[in-house]
Design a protein around this motif. Structure first.
Motif, PDB file in Angstrom:
ATOM      1  N   LEU A 105       9.928   1.367  11.610  1.00 12.56           N
ATOM      2  CA  LEU A 105      10.920   0.697  10.777  1.00 12.56           C
ATOM      3  C   LEU A 105      12.202   1.519  10.666  1.00 12.56           C
ATOM      4  CD1 LEU A 105       8.873  -0.909   7.847  1.00 12.56           C
ATOM      5  CD2 LEU A 105      10.120  -2.063   9.669  1.00 12.56           C
ATOM      6  N   ASN A 106      12.069   2.846  10.587  1.00 13.52           N
ATOM      7  CA  ASN A 106      13.256   3.696  10.535  1.00 13.52           C
ATOM      8  C   ASN A 106      14.059   3.600  11.825  1.00 13.52           C
ATOM      9  OD1 ASN A 106      12.770   4.653   7.947  1.00 13.52           O
ATOM     10  ND2 ASN A 106      11.561   6.396   8.655  1.00 13.52           N
ATOM     11  N   TYR A 117      15.101  -6.640   5.867  1.00 16.06           N
ATOM     12  CA  TYR A 117      14.474  -5.361   6.217  1.00 16.06           C
ATOM     13  C   TYR A 117      13.732  -4.781   5.011  1.00 16.06           C
ATOM     14  CZ  TYR A 117      14.078  -0.368   7.183  1.00 16.06           C
ATOM     15  OH  TYR A 117      13.612   0.917   7.320  1.00 16.06           O
ATOM     16  N   GLY A 118      14.389  -4.833   3.838  1.00 17.98           N
ATOM     17  CA  GLY A 118      13.761  -4.312   2.629  1.00 17.98           C
ATOM     18  C   GLY A 118      12.482  -5.047   2.278  1.00 17.98           C
ATOM     19  N   TYR A 158      15.842   0.258  11.781  1.00 20.68           N
ATOM     20  CA  TYR A 158      16.981   0.249  10.866  1.00 20.68           C
ATOM     21  C   TYR A 158      18.180   0.976  11.464  1.00 20.68           C
ATOM     22  CZ  TYR A 158      19.767   0.679   6.629  1.00 20.68           C
ATOM     23  OH  TYR A 158      20.799   0.605   5.711  1.00 20.68           O
ATOM     24  N   ASP A 181       6.058   5.131   9.056  1.00 16.56           N
ATOM     25  CA  ASP A 181       7.402   4.625   8.720  1.00 16.56           C
ATOM     26  C   ASP A 181       8.367   4.683   9.895  1.00 16.56           C
ATOM     27  OD1 ASP A 181       6.618   4.097   6.148  1.00 16.56           O
ATOM     28  OD2 ASP A 181       7.384   5.969   5.317  1.00 16.56           O
ATOM     29  N   GLN A 192       5.038  -3.861   3.849  1.00 12.27           N
ATOM     30  CA  GLN A 192       4.230  -2.862   4.553  1.00 12.27           C
ATOM     31  C   GLN A 192       3.719  -1.807   3.584  1.00 12.27           C
ATOM     32  OE1 GLN A 192       5.425  -0.633   8.381  1.00 12.27           O
ATOM     33  NE2 GLN A 192       5.669   0.925   6.807  1.00 12.27           N
ATOM     34  N   SER A 193       4.607  -1.357   2.697  1.00 10.48           N
ATOM     35  CA  SER A 193       4.264  -0.294   1.758  1.00 10.48           C
ATOM     36  C   SER A 193       3.167  -0.717   0.795  1.00 10.48           C
ATOM     37  CB  SER A 193       5.513   0.128   0.981  1.00 10.48           C
ATOM     38  OG  SER A 193       5.201   1.116   0.032  1.00 10.48           O
ATOM     39  N   LYS A 225       9.790  -3.859   4.688  1.00 10.84           N
ATOM     40  CA  LYS A 225       9.372  -2.490   4.374  1.00 10.84           C
ATOM     41  C   LYS A 225       8.528  -2.438   3.105  1.00 10.84           C
ATOM     42  CE  LYS A 225      11.155   2.218   4.129  1.00 10.84           C
ATOM     43  NZ  LYS A 225      12.352   3.097   4.231  1.00 10.84           N
ATOM     44  N   ASP A 226       8.943  -3.175   2.077  1.00  5.80           N
ATOM     45  CA  ASP A 226       8.176  -3.200   0.822  1.00  5.80           C
ATOM     46  C   ASP A 226       6.798  -3.831   1.028  1.00  5.80           C
ATOM     47  OD1 ASP A 226      10.288  -2.023  -0.448  1.00  5.80           O
ATOM     48  OD2 ASP A 226      11.027  -3.849  -1.405  1.00  5.80           O
TER      49      ASP A 226
END
Length: 430
Positions: free
Chosen positions: A126-127, A67-68, A130, A123, A74-75, A71-72
């Motif tokens: 993804l939130n 997941y991290g 999660y 976001d 995407q960021s 997310k990273d």
């Protein structure tokens, strides 16, 4: 036409962003490989964690790492697009066009609102994943859809009110504070941060979670006696209803000067299903927390934070009038204060921030060992070890860590290392 200075600044920012992303990805992959290849329960945990629980914790750890990484990724892609195409400037132009009152302060607040709202919406998928997929799968999520939505709305409103107030003050001081505006800016922001630290527990935190006094009984009496013996100025003792949000558990104290409050998560208290900690273990956890108080760790962290803030503002005062900083993110005609602050603190000073974060992680680990030792000196070593093992089990903590990943990311020492030091310290007292 893009100038050389603008080109260099933009590409330097992008280089720093991607360098950090690659480094973080490398560390995550190291941890992923370490966890994937770990198949045996450590001997220290054999009495409290069976093979099935160990593999469940492993799967949970790997799921969070995946997941991290997503997310990273995407960021970094989103941030690169924002910088390359000047989307911050486009958002500013829109804010200025719809601002009926004109003026930089109002435009800045509107710009901040648009950026924050857009970021929150991006976001959100993804939130949601999660909370309602990953955490739900492993039994931690306790939020309903309505609770989640209302919680996000409240958090957004509160953050926007605070951010708009601080941003407005910053702009006024920078524009009217003269050549040494950064000194006045530091003083005012320090005062604001202390006010927020004071009112947050009593005013803001109750907006999100329910706090009730710990009922009279053995646990409350023993906690009050512990505080009295240590001369800890305990004024209130609460239980927070964290179980409506998650089954993860925690305990902490807060408050400045001679008014301290201790908060226990309801998930920390012993349950019939075997989760939670017994009274002796909770006392050991609180002994650790009071070790932070005894060693003035909160004050030391505040001092470091304020020194860092001063250095950041001083660096901003040197660089914020440099036109290529603004042009690099699409601002060719104006140099808004908030944009300069954002670019300098978020991007230009990224290497400094990265090094500082690592040093603060090292300092935090040192503080944790000191707090553990404080509990050991109170005769709580055995129960603190039991509490750490129970919390690790309840929270599906995975005990196997890559050394480099752990040193970079974990503000608390890894469980196995912590237990080894606890046992060594306890043996010295015998």
């Amino acid at each position: 036409m893009i100038t050389l200075d603008e080109y260099l600044v933009r590409n330097t920012i992008l280089f720093l962003l991607w360098a950090e992303f690659i480094w973080e990805t490398y560390l995550s992959l190291r941890q992923f490989c370490k966890a994937t290849n770990a198949n045996e329960v450590p001997a220290e945990l054999a009495s409290v964690m069976n093979k099935e629980e160990f593999h469940k914790a492993k799967e949970y750890s790997l799921a969070k790492l995946k997941y991290g990484l997503v997310k990273d990724t995407q960021s970094i892609i989103l941030t690169s697009v924002i910088i390359y195409y000047g989307l911050l400037a486009i958002a500013w132009d829109y804010s200025e066009s719809v601002n009926p009152l004109k003026g930089e302060v109002i435009t800045s607040c509107m710009w901040l609102f648009i950026i924050s709202l857009t970021s929150t919406i991006i976001d959100l998928p993804l939130n949601i994943y999660y909370t309602f997929v990953l955490e739900e799968k492993y039994g931690f999520n306790k939020q309903t859809t309505a609770f989640f939505v209302w919680d996000k709305i409240k958090a957004f409103i509160v953050s926007q009110i605070i951010a708009s107030m601080i941003s407005s003050v910053v702009i006024v001081i920078v524009k009217n504070g003269g050549p040494y505006f950064f000194v006045w800016l530091w003083v005012i922001v320090c005062i604001i941060s202390m006010i927020l630290l004071t009112i947050y527990p009593a005013v803001i935190a109750p907006l999100f979670d329910k706090y009730t006094p710990l009922p009279e009984g053995e646990l409350r009496t023993r906690i009050e006696n512990l505080a009295s013996d240590l001369k800890f100025p305990l004024t209130q003792l609460y239980v927070v209803e964290g179980s409506k949000r998650s089954s993860h558990s925690n305990a902490y104290f807060y408050g400045l000067f001679k008014s301290k409050r201790i908060v226990l998560f309801d998930t920390l208290l012993s349950k019939d299903d075997g989760t939670g900690c017994k009274n002796d273990e909770i006392l050991a956890i609180l002994s650790h927390e009071l070790g932070h108080w005894s060693h003035s760790h909160i004050i030391k962290n505040l001092v470091v934070m304020q020194i860092n803030l001063f250095l950041l503002f001083a660096g901003f005062s040197i660089m914020f009038k440099y036109p290529p900083l603004y042009k690099a993110v699409g601002f060719y005609k104006i140099q808004p204060v908030l944009i300069g602050l954002f670019v300098v603190l978020q991007y230009v000073m990224m290497p400094y921030n990265t090094i500082l974060n690592f040093l603060m992680t090292c300092l935090s680990r040192k503080f944790e060992f000191q707090a553990d030792n404080f509990a050991v000196n109170l005769g709580k070593a055995e129960f603190l070890e039991k509490a750490l093992l129970q919390l690790n089990k309840d929270n599906l903590g995975f005990p196997i860590n890559d050394d480099l990943y752990s040193a970079w990311h974990h503000s608390h020492p890894p469980l196995l290392e912590r237990i080894a030091v606890l046992r060594k310290s306890a043996s010295k007292l015998k």
